[in-house]
Every structure is written in C-alpha cells, then in structure tokens.
Design a protein around this motif. Structure first.
Motif, short mmCIF file in Angstrom:
data_model
loop_
_atom_site.label_atom_id
_atom_site.label_comp_id
_atom_site.label_asym_id
_atom_site.label_seq_id
_atom_site.Cartn_x
_atom_site.Cartn_y
_atom_site.Cartn_z
N ARG A 64 0.83 -1.20 0.00
CA ARG A 64 0.00 0.00 0.00
C ARG A 64 0.87 1.25 0.00
N THR A 107 1.07 4.48 -2.44
CA THR A 107 0.99 5.83 -1.89
C THR A 107 2.13 6.69 -2.42
N HIS A 123 1.68 9.93 -5.09
CA HIS A 123 1.58 11.09 -4.19
C HIS A 123 1.65 12.43 -4.91
N ILE A 164 -4.52 5.70 1.96
CA ILE A 164 -3.62 6.22 0.94
C ILE A 164 -3.76 7.73 0.81
N TRP A 165 -4.98 8.20 0.58
CA TRP A 165 -5.10 9.64 0.30
C TRP A 165 -4.89 10.50 1.55
N ILE A 179 -1.15 10.98 2.13
CA ILE A 179 -0.62 11.99 1.21
C ILE A 179 -1.02 13.39 1.65
N GLU A 217 2.16 6.04 8.05
CA GLU A 217 2.21 6.13 6.59
C GLU A 217 2.72 7.50 6.14
N SER A 218 2.24 8.55 6.80
CA SER A 218 2.68 9.91 6.42
C SER A 218 4.16 10.12 6.71
N LEU A 227 6.14 8.19 4.06
CA LEU A 227 6.05 8.88 2.78
C LEU A 227 6.91 10.13 2.77
#
Length: 290
Positions: free
Chosen positions: A132, A136, A140, A198-199, A202, A217-218, A221
């Motif tokens: 995932r 992402t 992004h 995912i969104w 981002i 996740e953030s 990323l």
C-alpha cells in the motif's frame, strides 16, 4: 479555487481506465482466482508484457524466468498486481503532456523512486502495508499534473518562485494557489475511490508529526520523498533543495520506527537498481540516461 473544485474539473479529462476498475473489482471479490485476473490482463497486450517484464526485473530477482501472466500473478500476489496495473495505467493516462509544462521522465522517475522507497522502509520496519505504501508513494504527486494541465499559466508563477527564491515546490504552490500538490493528489485519489489510508497519508505528508490518522504512513512517505529526491540528484541531475534534510529526517524516522539509522542511510543506494529497472519498464521511451 479549491482542491475539490480543481479535481472536479478534471473528471472527464482524467478518469480511471476500465481495466483498472475491473481489476479492482476482481481483487476486492473474495472468490477471485489468479486465472480470472489473468483473463482480464490478457486482453491488454501492453499490460501483459509490462507485467512479465516487472516480475523478471531486479524488483523481484527471480532465479528462473516467469513466462506466463498467471505465473506472474501467483508470484507477486493480487495486491502487488493492483499496484502494477495502476502504475502502468497512470503512465498511459497522463502521457502526452507538453514537455514545456513538465518533464514526464523526471516526474515518473521520482514517483517510482518514492514508491519503492516507501515500500522498502515499511518492509524494513516489519510493517504489513509495504504494498500500500508503494502505491501511496507512486501516486503522491499526481496533483502536480493537475496543476500544470488545468492551471498552466499560474503554475509558471510557481516555477518562477522556485527559481528566483529557491523555494520548495510545495511552498511556492501554497503561495500561488493556497494549497500544494499533495492536497490536490489526495483529493484526486479520494474522488477515484482509493482507500482513506492512501489519500490521507498523502494529504498529511507535509506535516506528518501532526497527522491525526495514518501517521506512520505519512512519516514514511515524507522520508521516501526525500530519498527519491536524492536519487533524482544522483542519477538524473539538477537541483533538489529538499535532499539536504534527508539525513536529519531519516534519523527521526528511524527512531520513530525503532530502526537502525544506518538502514535508512543506505536506502537510496540499496533501491537504485530496482528504481531504474522499474522506471525503464514503465517508461521504455524515456530519454533519461543512467
């Protein structure tokens, strides 16, 4: 102008291809077999060829070549297949943008590097969402393509600010539009029905420590973008102001994920071959020379 209104104006121009929708439907169905997915992919010869090239690339490093679509799907799994289909279709969807607006070779090189970097960090941290996070990272920066297609004249002002004041692109975009490309990317993926994980990752990437949800996740990323910028500088050239922050941000992420800091320090070199291999498959006519 808002991210929502700008994305709304692109719905007819940029919509998910039928093959993506069909693959997503099949993967979300609990009784789908690899043979069902292979049947859909076989109707797209270009997608079939890219799938086989990817599974035989440095990304998977198989000792024996994979020769059929069904074998490839069984090897990489349904979620990784979704990633590959999406990557291939995104390249095709945004193909043909005028080169004086944006260098698509550089754009996709950075996107591939970010996706592979994010997935690699997740794997090193023992997290289950590496696939995932690959998606992402890969998607992004789609908001930047919306900016340049829908607001080309205003985006020239962004480019001038970047050049004249040495601003990072997101800062310049905030000044011109009131929001940056990550907010626009998040809104586009939300409109396309992508998972919230995912969104939202981002949307929060510029201030990951303040994320209310999906902070891990953030944070990943955020560092993956810096890693991609470092690879861009090393292998493509140009000026990327954000790379100076990579060591500091990697150290902070290593502490947050309880990782050995050296594991992230070496990551740009560790993933370079994979990035160049996958980029070459997705962009076979790219003018970048490595």
């Amino acid at each position: 102008m808002t991210p929502e209104s700008l994305v709304g104006e692109t719905q007819d121009l940029f919509s998910l291809p039928d093959v993506v929708r069909r693959i997503n439907q099949l993967i979300d169905a609990p009784d789908t077999r690899s043979a069902d997915l292979a049947e859909v992919i076989r109707f797209d010869p270009g997608l079939s060829a890219r799938l086989l090239r990817v599974v035989n690339s440095a990304l998977y490093a198989r000792p024996q070549p994979i020769e059929t679509v069904t074998q490839a799907i069984n090897l990489i799994g349904h979620q990784a297949l979704r990633d590959l289909v999406m990557a291939t279709c995104m390249v095709d969807l945004f193909k043909g943008l005028p080169p004086d607006w944006i260098d698509m070779d550089r754009f996709w090189f950075q996107a591939v590097a970010c996706g592979i970097g994010a997935g690699d960090i997740a794997s090193r941290a023992g997290l289950s969402q590496s696939e995932r996070l690959f998606m992402t990272g890969l998607l992004h920066s789609l908001g930047r393509l919306i900016f340049v297609t829908q607001c080309p004249n205003d985006y020239l002002d962004v480019l001038r600010l970047i050049e004249q004041e040495s601003l990072e692109s997101s800062v310049a975009e905030q000044r011109v539009f009131g929001f940056d490309y990550t907010r626009l990317s998040a809104e586009l993926l939300k409109a396309w029905g992508f998972p919230e994980s995912i969104w939202m990752a981002i949307a929060q990437v510029s201030m990951p420590a303040q994320a209310t949800q999906y902070r891990v996740e953030s944070e990943i990323l955020h560092v993956a973008i810096l890693i991609a910028d470092r690879l861009m500088l090393n292998h493509v050239g140009g000026t990327v102001p954000t790379v100076d922050r990579l060591a500091e941000e990697s150290q902070a992420l290593a502490e947050y994920l309880s990782l050995d800091p050296e594991a992230l320090d070496e990551l740009p070199d560790a993933i370079a071959l994979q990035v160049m291999d996958v980029f070459g498959i997705l962009m076979p006519e790219a003018s970048l020379i490595f």
